[in-house]
Enzyme design. Sequence first.
Site, short mmCIF file in Angstrom:
data_model
loop_
_atom_site.label_atom_id
_atom_site.label_comp_id
_atom_site.label_asym_id
_atom_site.label_seq_id
_atom_site.Cartn_x
_atom_site.Cartn_y
_atom_site.Cartn_z
N ASN A 224 0.87 -1.18 0.00
CA ASN A 224 0.00 0.00 0.00
C ASN A 224 0.91 1.24 0.00
O ASN A 224 1.68 1.45 0.95
CB ASN A 224 -0.89 -0.03 1.25
CG ASN A 224 -1.82 1.16 1.31
OD1 ASN A 224 -1.42 2.29 1.03
ND2 ASN A 224 -3.07 0.94 1.69
N HIS B 19 1.09 6.27 1.69
CA HIS B 19 1.86 7.24 2.47
C HIS B 19 3.05 7.84 1.73
O HIS B 19 3.66 8.80 2.20
CB HIS B 19 2.23 6.66 3.84
CG HIS B 19 0.98 6.43 4.65
ND1 HIS B 19 0.05 7.43 4.85
CD2 HIS B 19 0.49 5.32 5.24
CE1 HIS B 19 -0.96 6.94 5.56
NE2 HIS B 19 -0.72 5.66 5.79
N HIS C 275 -5.51 3.74 -1.81
CA HIS C 275 -6.84 4.11 -1.33
C HIS C 275 -7.16 5.50 -1.86
O HIS C 275 -6.56 6.49 -1.43
CB HIS C 275 -6.84 4.10 0.20
CG HIS C 275 -8.17 4.37 0.82
ND1 HIS C 275 -8.38 4.30 2.17
CD2 HIS C 275 -9.38 4.72 0.28
CE1 HIS C 275 -9.64 4.59 2.45
NE2 HIS C 275 -10.27 4.86 1.32
N ARG D 278 -9.31 8.17 -1.47
CA ARG D 278 -10.31 8.64 -0.51
C ARG D 278 -11.14 9.76 -1.12
O ARG D 278 -10.69 10.48 -2.00
CB ARG D 278 -9.62 9.17 0.76
CG ARG D 278 -8.89 8.11 1.58
CD ARG D 278 -8.27 8.77 2.80
NE ARG D 278 -9.28 9.34 3.64
CZ ARG D 278 -9.78 8.78 4.73
NH1 ARG D 278 -9.32 7.60 5.13
NH2 ARG D 278 -10.71 9.36 5.43
N ARG E 299 -6.87 12.94 0.46
CA ARG E 299 -5.80 13.44 1.33
C ARG E 299 -4.42 12.92 0.95
O ARG E 299 -3.42 13.53 1.28
CB ARG E 299 -6.09 13.14 2.79
CG ARG E 299 -5.98 11.68 3.15
CD ARG E 299 -5.97 11.49 4.65
NE ARG E 299 -7.24 11.79 5.25
CZ ARG E 299 -7.69 11.19 6.36
NH1 ARG E 299 -6.94 10.29 6.96
NH2 ARG E 299 -8.85 11.49 6.88
N GLU F 125 -8.37 0.46 -3.13
CA GLU F 125 -9.13 0.47 -1.87
C GLU F 125 -10.08 1.65 -1.95
O GLU F 125 -9.67 2.74 -2.35
CB GLU F 125 -8.11 0.66 -0.74
CG GLU F 125 -8.55 0.16 0.59
CD GLU F 125 -7.51 0.49 1.63
OE1 GLU F 125 -6.37 -0.01 1.51
OE2 GLU F 125 -7.83 1.25 2.55
N THR G 235 -8.07 4.00 8.04
CA THR G 235 -9.34 3.27 8.06
C THR G 235 -9.57 2.66 9.45
O THR G 235 -8.74 1.91 9.95
CB THR G 235 -9.32 2.14 7.01
OG1 THR G 235 -8.82 2.68 5.79
CG2 THR G 235 -10.70 1.56 6.81
N GLU H 262 -10.91 -9.06 3.26
CA GLU H 262 -9.62 -8.72 3.87
C GLU H 262 -9.87 -8.62 5.37
O GLU H 262 -10.63 -7.76 5.82
CB GLU H 262 -9.07 -7.40 3.33
CG GLU H 262 -7.73 -7.06 3.99
CD GLU H 262 -7.09 -5.79 3.44
OE1 GLU H 262 -7.33 -5.44 2.26
OE2 GLU H 262 -6.36 -5.14 4.21
N HIS I 179 -3.57 -4.31 7.81
CA HIS I 179 -3.69 -3.16 8.71
C HIS I 179 -2.80 -3.34 9.92
O HIS I 179 -2.96 -4.29 10.69
CB HIS I 179 -5.13 -2.91 9.18
CG HIS I 179 -5.38 -1.43 9.38
ND1 HIS I 179 -4.90 -0.74 10.45
CD2 HIS I 179 -6.01 -0.52 8.60
CE1 HIS I 179 -5.23 0.53 10.34
NE2 HIS I 179 -5.90 0.70 9.22
N1 PXP Z 1 -5.78 -2.72 4.39
C1 PXP Z 1 -6.70 -1.73 4.47
C2 PXP Z 1 -8.10 -2.04 4.10
C3 PXP Z 1 -6.32 -0.43 4.86
O1 PXP Z 1 -7.24 0.54 4.94
C4 PXP Z 1 -4.97 -0.17 5.14
C5 PXP Z 1 -4.54 1.21 5.52
O2 PXP Z 1 -4.66 2.03 4.44
C6 PXP Z 1 -4.06 -1.23 5.04
C7 PXP Z 1 -4.50 -2.50 4.69
C8 PXP Z 1 -2.61 -1.03 5.30
O3 PXP Z 1 -2.43 -0.73 6.64
P1 PXP Z 1 -1.01 -0.26 7.14
O4 PXP Z 1 -0.71 1.03 6.44
O5 PXP Z 1 -1.19 -0.12 8.61
O6 PXP Z 1 -0.03 -1.33 6.76
#
Ligand code: PXP
Length: 246
Positions: free
Chosen positions: A7, A10, A43, A45, A49, A70, A101, A151, A191
């Site tokens: 992901n 960031h 994601h 959004r 952001r 996402e 999330t 998930e 997550h």
């Molecule tokens: N899965 C989902 C559905 C999420 O919303 C996120 C965070 O964006 C992640 C996985 C990844 O989480 P993390 O950034 O804590 O690894």
Amino acid sequence: MAVLNVNIDHVATVRQARLAEEPDPVWAAAECELAGANGITVHLRVDRRHIRDRDVELLKKTVACKLNLEMSMEDEIIEIAERLVPEQVTLVPEKRQELTTEGGLDCADGAKRLSKVVERMHARGIIVSAFITPDTNQIKAAAAAGCDAIELHTGGYANAVGAQAIDKELRKLIAGVDVAMENELVVHAGHGLNYRNIGPVAAIKELHELNIGHSIVSRSIFVGMREATAQMISLIDKYSPSDRRI
Ligand code: PXP
């Protein structure tokens, strides 16, 4: 045996901190792919952001591995998914004030809406996953709505403190995997997973995909995105496949 989707939200968070053009998540995606990532997750959004429309458009054109979008079930975002056709969407709840999330999607309460969205995604050949807590009712509701995958939210596990609490959360995840398998769902997880807590989750052999973002992007500041991704893949490989469930 689980594979890794990185992901890259960031990377975009750092860019948006200055409303600048760098670092570019599209570059990050290429680095993840070069390290052997199975997929790229972003994601989009409603508040934009971090990931912007331009990112998803370019990623759709450039990502050769799986693109997992996402997203919430807002009409505007659903229309974007229908137009861009990512290989997979992961449906998540979205609140304006949240840092990330929070909690899983309520597939039981929102069953009608979820079925409609699944139908629209399937009409475009898009795989649908729903991000949910490891709760039997939620898992069954996701299956009933026609989702291909779920998930499992690993936040409870990642935030647990102490061996007993961690073990309890892990058992909830494993029980969730079992219910999902009984309901013919493919199982993903994500997550809060990081280089220290990934082992026991990667050891759950029925898991297909792990979505990991913050820890990989954090480490990439010091070692680069390719190396940070490679280190996570080698940890996942080290712990899976395995007959050991805990
Ligand atoms: N899965 C989902 C559905 C999420 O919303 C996120 C965070 O964006 C992640 C996985 C990844 O989480 P993390 O950034 O804590 O690894």
